[in-house]
Design an enzyme around this catalytic site. Structure first.
Site, PDB file in Angstrom:
ATOM      1  N   SER A 175      39.606  54.257  35.119  1.00 35.31           N
ATOM      2  CA  SER A 175      40.293  55.369  34.477  1.00 35.31           C
ATOM      3  C   SER A 175      41.211  54.818  33.381  1.00 35.31           C
ATOM      4  O   SER A 175      40.772  53.990  32.583  1.00 35.31           O
ATOM      5  CB  SER A 175      41.044  56.184  35.532  1.00 35.31           C
ATOM      6  OG  SER A 175      41.356  57.465  35.072  1.00 35.31           O
ATOM      7  N   ASP A 435      31.173  62.752  35.148  1.00 38.16           N
ATOM      8  CA  ASP A 435      32.605  62.562  34.965  1.00 38.16           C
ATOM      9  C   ASP A 435      32.992  63.016  33.561  1.00 38.16           C
ATOM     10  O   ASP A 435      32.523  62.443  32.579  1.00 38.16           O
ATOM     11  CB  ASP A 435      32.948  61.083  35.155  1.00 38.16           C
ATOM     12  CG  ASP A 435      34.404  60.777  34.849  1.00 38.16           C
ATOM     13  OD1 ASP A 435      35.224  61.714  34.847  1.00 38.16           O
ATOM     14  OD2 ASP A 435      34.713  59.587  34.644  1.00 38.16           O
ATOM     15  N   HIS A 463      33.844  60.068  38.712  1.00 42.94           N
ATOM     16  CA  HIS A 463      34.911  59.219  38.205  1.00 42.94           C
ATOM     17  C   HIS A 463      35.118  57.983  39.078  1.00 42.94           C
ATOM     18  O   HIS A 463      35.398  58.088  40.272  1.00 42.94           O
ATOM     19  CB  HIS A 463      36.193  60.053  38.159  1.00 42.94           C
ATOM     20  CG  HIS A 463      37.249  59.533  37.254  1.00 42.94           C
ATOM     21  ND1 HIS A 463      37.045  59.311  35.914  1.00 42.94           N
ATOM     22  CD2 HIS A 463      38.548  59.202  37.488  1.00 42.94           C
ATOM     23  CE1 HIS A 463      38.170  58.877  35.354  1.00 42.94           C
ATOM     24  NE2 HIS A 463      39.093  58.802  36.291  1.00 42.94           N
TER      25      HIS A 463
END
Length: 502
Positions: A175, A435, A463
């Site tokens: 991320s 995602d 994700h």
């Protein structure tokens, strides 16, 4: 705003570790206090399948420029003295011992005899000064400062473990931390030989309206049979909630959805619509990787495969049911619907309440990244009340960051790092195609470079899915992606060794 943190199950092992930085100077007065902990499955002595975590507690005199940061070290697999170093970079939340005990990078560390280290991001988790969250101090919170911290940490670990250029460093992150992993390789290429960047949104964007478009396309990938029905039900359901609010039925709506407070004014109603959208967005983003519900479960709640629902009442009722199940499963006592509470939470500088990082992350969205997930586009299935104006109003209100300055902040970030065409090499960009954040990552290999970047887009995954330990139920595409990551990391380590020999 819906955060993009990678979602991991936590292992509860009581370890606390800090090290201190005086910006560019590490204090000299380090004090080593090793502690050992066992994973739950381990016997009283360390066996071949057990993990030993050695921790260090650092202390230094009071210093006005010092910044305390937490880190974890796992030496269990390290082949001294020249084994590689696998660096796990923390993002917009706390790290834990889990980050050096489990995960795909840990599996690879065992295979390659690597030393595992994890560093918490400044201003997150426990790595915050006592006065660190006051607005006037948040100027030191940025991705650039975080990368400088990693560089300092690299030097400290190198000194502490007597490392040399024979110890090849590979960085990992997911991320926002995935972007940091890539940017570390780009800005400090002499520190890490290669970087794995999972679900890394390297392109800053003020109005991330496409976030919600990917949600709908993600449903297409997972459940083609019912996607049209689900999309229609979602649109009708959100429209029905809006209609009820505009008709003056806020009290009834608040009771129907179990709101913490009745959404009487416009600000509260926007918060309610955001909370409802977050349930859908979070379900799609994490799907089978630790979310409260999966996409399939959500679709079964919103509709079924034998009937279609075009009644506003039916759609409204199904959205109520979705919220009820979501709250019950997640043990949420009520649904957030208070703008005043949002302002209060984001303005709270108390360190105990700031552990989740909401205030800090919103500050970074205002000053560096944007990422505001709006719904003004006609294709958005949620509420048109979720406007860019409503999102960015918080920047001046909470942080005194003028709205007119936001485009300039976003432009600088993309110029500094290169956006979705970053000036990096030997970076592996890994994304899942359901995602939404993959829209802001690198999806194509750069064939113009000798040590080219590589991109992997994993079909049907969400994700940071690749970062979790492998499981028997994993999709074939996810298993193949992990194998590709393993091959790339092994190739980097061999190349580094060859270059030292040559």
């Amino acid at each position: 705003m819906y955060k993009m943190c990678c979602n991991y199950s936590q292992m509860h092992i009581p370890l606390t570790v800090h090290f201190n930085l005086s910006h560019s100077i590490i204090p000299k007065c380090w004090r080593k206090e090793p502690k050992q902990q066992h994973m739950g499955r381990c016997p009283n002595t360390f066996g071949p399948h057990c993990v030993q975590v050695i921790c260090y507690l650092a202390s230094s005199p009071s210093h006005p420029l010092s910044l305390s940061q937490r880190f974890f070290v796992n030496e269990a697999y390290w082949e001294r003295p020249h084994g590689p170093v696998f660096l796990f970079i923390g993002g917009e939340g706390p790290i834990s011992e889990f980050n050096v005990l489990a995960g795909h990078h840990v599996d690879m560390a065992e295979e390659h005899g690597a030393l595992l280290v994890a560093l918490e991001h400044r201003f997150y988790g426990e790595s915050i000064n006592e006065d660190g969250l006051e607005t006037e101090n948040l100027g030191d919170l940025s991705s650039q400062q975080a990368l400088a911290d990693v560089a300092e940490f690299h030097q400290y670990i190198s000194d502490r473990f007597d490392l040399s250029d024979k110890n090849t460093w590979i960085s990992f992150g997911g991320s926002y931390a995935g972007a940091l992993s890539a940017w570390l390789r780009g800005k400090f290429p002499h520190l890490v030989y290669g970087a794995v960047a999972s679900s890394a949104p390297v392109k800053a964007k003020l109005d991330f309206s496409t976030f919600n478009k990917v949600k709908i396309s993600s449903l297409v990938l997972i459940l083609v049979v019912v996607v049209v029905v689900v999309a229609v039900v979602a649109v009708v359901a959100f429209a029905a909630v809006e209609a009820a609010l505009f008709a003056g039925n806020a009290t009834e709506v608040g009771k129907d959805f179990g709101c913490c407070e009745i959404p009487e004014d416009l600000g509260d109603q926007i918060e309610l619509m955001q909370s409802l959208a977050d349930i859908v967005m979070g379900t799609v983003e994490y799907n089978e990787e630790g979310g409260i519900l999966t996409i399939e479960e959500m679709c079964k709640i919103m509709t079924n495969e034998t009937e279609t629902y075009d009644s506003e009442t039916e759609a409204y009722d199904r959205l109520i049911k979705l919220v009820q199940i979501y709250r019950a499963t997640g043990e949420e006592p009520c649904l957030d619907a208070s703008h005043k509470q949002t302002i209060k939470d984001l303005s709270d500088t108390n360190l105990d309440s700031a552990y989740n990082g909401e205030r800090q992350w919103y500050y970074q969205t205002c000053t560096e990244f944007g990422f505001f997930q709006t719904c003004e586009d006609a294709s958005c299935p949620f509420s048109r009340m979720l406007t860019l104006q409503a999102k960015t109003d918080l920047c001046p209100e909470v942080f005194n960051v003028p709205q007119h300055s936001l485009p300039g902040h976003i432009a600088f970030t993309n110029k500094y790092y290169g956006g979705d065409h970053p000036n990096t090499d030997r970076v592996l960009y890994v994304n899942g195609d359901i995602d939404p954040w993959h829209e802001l990552s690198v999806l194509e290999e750069n064939l113009d470079k000798e040590d080219k970047d590589m991109a992997i887009l994993i079909k049907g995954t969400s994700h940071c899915a690749d970062m979790n330990p492998g499981g028997a139920a994993d999709r074939p595409a996810l298993k193949q992606a992990r194998k590709a990551i393993e091959r790339k990391v092994a190739k980097w380590l061999k190349e580094a060794a060859w270059k030292l020999m040559g």
